[in-house]
Design a protein around this motif. Structure first.
Motif, PDB file in Angstrom:
ATOM      1  N   VAL A 222      15.193  25.628  41.563  1.00 38.10           N
ATOM      2  CA  VAL A 222      15.674  25.616  40.176  1.00 38.10           C
ATOM      3  C   VAL A 222      14.882  26.612  39.341  1.00 38.10           C
ATOM      4  N   TRP A 223      13.566  26.680  39.539  1.00 40.79           N
ATOM      5  CA  TRP A 223      12.726  27.625  38.799  1.00 40.79           C
ATOM      6  C   TRP A 223      13.142  29.069  39.095  1.00 40.79           C
ATOM      7  N   ALA A 224      13.379  29.364  40.374  1.00 36.64           N
ATOM      8  CA  ALA A 224      13.709  30.734  40.764  1.00 36.64           C
ATOM      9  C   ALA A 224      15.078  31.163  40.249  1.00 36.64           C
TER      10      ALA A 224
ATOM     11  N   ARG B 150      15.804  32.203  32.570  1.00 29.83           N
ATOM     12  CA  ARG B 150      14.605  32.813  31.982  1.00 29.83           C
ATOM     13  C   ARG B 150      13.891  33.719  32.986  1.00 29.83           C
ATOM     14  N   ARG B 151      14.020  33.473  34.262  1.00 31.36           N
ATOM     15  CA  ARG B 151      13.339  34.268  35.288  1.00 31.36           C
ATOM     16  C   ARG B 151      14.153  35.468  35.738  1.00 31.36           C
ATOM     17  N   ARG B 152      15.413  35.532  35.377  1.00 28.49           N
ATOM     18  CA  ARG B 152      16.305  36.581  35.868  1.00 28.49           C
ATOM     19  C   ARG B 152      15.791  37.979  35.547  1.00 28.49           C
ATOM     20  N   SER B 153      15.352  38.213  34.318  1.00 28.32           N
ATOM     21  CA  SER B 153      14.906  39.551  33.949  1.00 28.32           C
ATOM     22  C   SER B 153      13.646  39.943  34.721  1.00 28.32           C
ATOM     23  N   ASP B 154      12.749  38.997  34.974  1.00 28.28           N
ATOM     24  CA  ASP B 154      11.548  39.299  35.757  1.00 28.28           C
ATOM     25  C   ASP B 154      11.907  39.696  37.182  1.00 28.28           C
ATOM     26  N   PHE B 155      12.837  38.977  37.791  1.00 29.60           N
ATOM     27  CA  PHE B 155      13.227  39.290  39.159  1.00 29.60           C
ATOM     28  C   PHE B 155      13.991  40.601  39.239  1.00 29.60           C
ATOM     29  N   GLU B 156      14.812  40.905  38.240  1.00 24.73           N
ATOM     30  CA  GLU B 156      15.525  42.184  38.241  1.00 24.73           C
ATOM     31  C   GLU B 156      14.550  43.342  38.095  1.00 24.73           C
TER      32      GLU B 156
ATOM     33  N   LEU C 129      11.352  47.899  41.295  1.00 20.84           N
ATOM     34  CA  LEU C 129      10.057  48.542  41.528  1.00 20.84           C
ATOM     35  C   LEU C 129      10.060  49.548  42.681  1.00 20.84           C
ATOM     36  N   PRO C 130      10.668  49.268  43.825  1.00 19.97           N
ATOM     37  CA  PRO C 130      10.636  50.269  44.906  1.00 19.97           C
ATOM     38  C   PRO C 130      11.364  51.560  44.569  1.00 19.97           C
ATOM     39  N   LEU C 131      12.249  51.543  43.586  1.00 20.52           N
ATOM     40  CA  LEU C 131      13.037  52.721  43.251  1.00 20.52           C
ATOM     41  C   LEU C 131      12.387  53.594  42.186  1.00 20.52           C
ATOM     42  N   GLU C 132      11.346  53.091  41.555  1.00 17.81           N
ATOM     43  CA  GLU C 132      10.692  53.842  40.485  1.00 17.81           C
ATOM     44  C   GLU C 132       9.695  54.843  41.047  1.00 17.81           C
ATOM     45  N   GLU C 133       9.432  55.874  40.256  1.00 10.39           N
ATOM     46  CA  GLU C 133       8.440  56.871  40.634  1.00 10.39           C
ATOM     47  C   GLU C 133       7.043  56.261  40.578  1.00 10.39           C
ATOM     48  N   ASP C 134       6.178  56.728  41.458  1.00 11.93           N
ATOM     49  CA  ASP C 134       4.799  56.268  41.425  1.00 11.93           C
ATOM     50  C   ASP C 134       4.088  56.875  40.233  1.00 11.93           C
ATOM     51  N   ARG C 135       3.347  56.058  39.549  1.00 12.56           N
ATOM     52  CA  ARG C 135       2.560  56.522  38.413  1.00 12.56           C
ATOM     53  C   ARG C 135       1.091  56.461  38.797  1.00 12.56           C
ATOM     54  N   PRO C 136       0.313  57.441  38.380  1.00 14.13           N
ATOM     55  CA  PRO C 136      -1.121  57.388  38.703  1.00 14.13           C
ATOM     56  C   PRO C 136      -1.778  56.199  38.007  1.00 14.13           C
ATOM     57  N   LEU C 137      -2.739  55.598  38.693  1.00 12.74           N
ATOM     58  CA  LEU C 137      -3.434  54.450  38.132  1.00 12.74           C
ATOM     59  C   LEU C 137      -4.470  54.859  37.100  1.00 12.74           C
TER      60      LEU C 137
END
Length: 56
Positions: A23-25, A29-35, A40-48
């Motif tokens: 139910v939590w997953a 309210r959690r939908r935007s966090d999971f999307e 994340l794998p599709l985004e460009e790497d940013r330097p730390l």
């Protein structure tokens, strides 16, 4: 209380924990966090850090 009663109670507790996590997953309210996490794998790497050395 014998071992079979204990096993039944543990099975029920694990079932309720599973349903609670499910139910939590799937809550709205959690939908935007999971999307966001799914993208994340599709985004460009940013330097730390900003400590880039010039290559000479």
């Amino acid at each position: 209380m014998d071992i079979n009663d204990f096993r039944g109670l543990m099975t029920a507790a694990i079932l309720f924990a599973f349903i609670g996590i499910w139910v939590w997953a799937w809550s709205k309210r959690r939908r935007s966090d999971f999307e966001e996490s799914a993208r994340l794998p599709l985004e460009e790497d940013r330097p730390l850090t900003d400590n880039h050395r010039e290559k000479t």
